[in-house]
Design a protein around this motif. Structure first.
Motif: not given
Length: 377
Positions: A282-286
């Motif tokens: 899980x990782x934030x979109x950038x």
């Protein structure tokens, strides 16, 4: 002086015979099916040896045994000897190339791809030869499943970590592709990314899979961090192993379908490998720098954009994740199978998914953008 002229004459005759034989046989192999060409090359090797053996026999046998016309036993026999010798060299050359193609590359190659492989030793920039044997010297070995792991004594604590990563990648790729026939793989641990670069000339790389040689190589970033299971070193080490393992399994499956491995574009290879390597992460979109998928088909194109600070791995990962989230994990297998039917990735992709690569280009970040909006709200 007369001897020198005679030697030069014979060298010229042999060179001409070699060139003529090469182009004649290459024309033949370009026109016929690859698998059939492999059996033809075996027959040619045997017939070449037979022809040359006959010439040697005619030179040394007693005239009383058989009486062939004089013209056969002089100049024509010399010419036949040159042709036979050239035939031997060229036949074995094409046999080795055809063996590589049929065992490593798949059945269906285009005319341009055949020409590239048949002329590979004569190209201006041949691939660098990597000395894997030197990398394995003075290292201990550990056998796990079909992997032989090469490590140094102080790296022994990495073995259970490597085994767990292999098991996880095995489980995930089996779910993605089904059962795949495994090869014996050599797994080489590199002490650092600098050592990996020194040995392979691979730039900014933490791991690799060499398909023809069945070699996986992984670099250690921080040994203490990895063995203590601390982030980020532990995660990246295991993720890289899973990534390279996926390359191995994916290419094995592609070849089982009778496809040339790189009939499937490189962005798809790397995207699937990243999908497994980053599974459930899980990782934030950038926002990131991307390019057209049509620019990421070959290794040369991939390296050009990768080294120009395009986020090609992330782009490929998001594309595969969008496809899987939309159609399910079986879609990866279906795309390859449909491609094998028509020997064309774009057509196979469209058949399996109902969208084109151009469509994918416009929508592959749709899920990520929606997640970003939800997070802001």
């Amino acid at each position: 002086m007369k001897i020198v002229k005679t030697i030069c004459k014979h060298l010229i005759l042999f060179t001409l015979a070699l060139i003529l034989t090469f182009f004649l046989l290459m024309t033949l192999f370009l026109l016929i099916d690859v698998q059939f060409g492999f059996f033809v090359s075996i027959f040619m090797c045997l017939s070449a040896l037979g022809s040359f053996s006959f010439c040697i026999y005619e030179f040394v046998k007693d005239n009383k045994v058989t009486r062939l016309p004089l013209f056969i036993r002089t100049n024509q026999l010399v010419l036949l000897s040159y042709l036979s010798l050239a035939y031997i060299f060229v036949s074995f050359y094409f046999f080795s190339i055809n063996l590589m193609i049929t065992t490593e590359l798949g059945k269906d190659l285009s005319l341009e791809e055949k020409i590239d492989f048949y002329t590979l030793p004569f190209q201006k920039e041949p691939s660098n030869s990597i000395n894997y044997q030197r990398m394995k010297e003075n290292k201990l070995t550990h056998q796990y499943q079909n992997f032989t792991i090469y490590y140094k004594p102080h790296e022994k604590e990495l073995l259970p970590i490597i085994e767990r990563a292999i098991d996880k990648a095995d489980y995930l790729t089996s779910g993605l592709l089904g059962a795949v026939k495994d090869n014996e793989i050599d797994f080489i641990i590199h002490a650092s990314s600098d050592e990996l670069y020194k040995e392979t000339s691979l730039i900014k790389t933490m791991g690799y899979f060499d398909d023809p040689n069945d070699i996986v190589g992984i670099a250690i970033t921080d040994l203490d961090e990895i063995t203590a299971d601390r982030m980020p070193g532990s995660f990246y080490f295991q993720s890289t192993i899973m990534h390279e393992y996926t390359h191995y399994r994916l290419q094995a499956f592609i070849k089982e379908q009778g496809l040339f491995v790189y009939r499937i574009p490189l962005w798809f290879h790397e995207g699937v490998a990243e999908y497994i390597g980053m599974y459930d992460v899980k990782h934030r979109y950038y926002p990131f720098k991307d390019t057209s998928f049509e620019n990421l088909v070959t290794h040369k194109e991939w390296e050009k954009f990768r080294l120009d600070n395009y986020d090609v791995y992330l782009q490929s990962y998001y594309a595969i994740r969008y496809i899987v989230d939309t159609y399910g994990e079986t879609i990866i297998k279906e795309i390859i199978e449909e491609t094998a039917k028509v020997n064309d990735f774009n057509k196979g992709f469209a058949k399996a998914t109902g969208i084109s690569i151009d469509d994918l280009q416009t929508i592959y970040l749709l899920n990520e953008s929606e997640e970003k909006i939800e997070m802001k709200e």
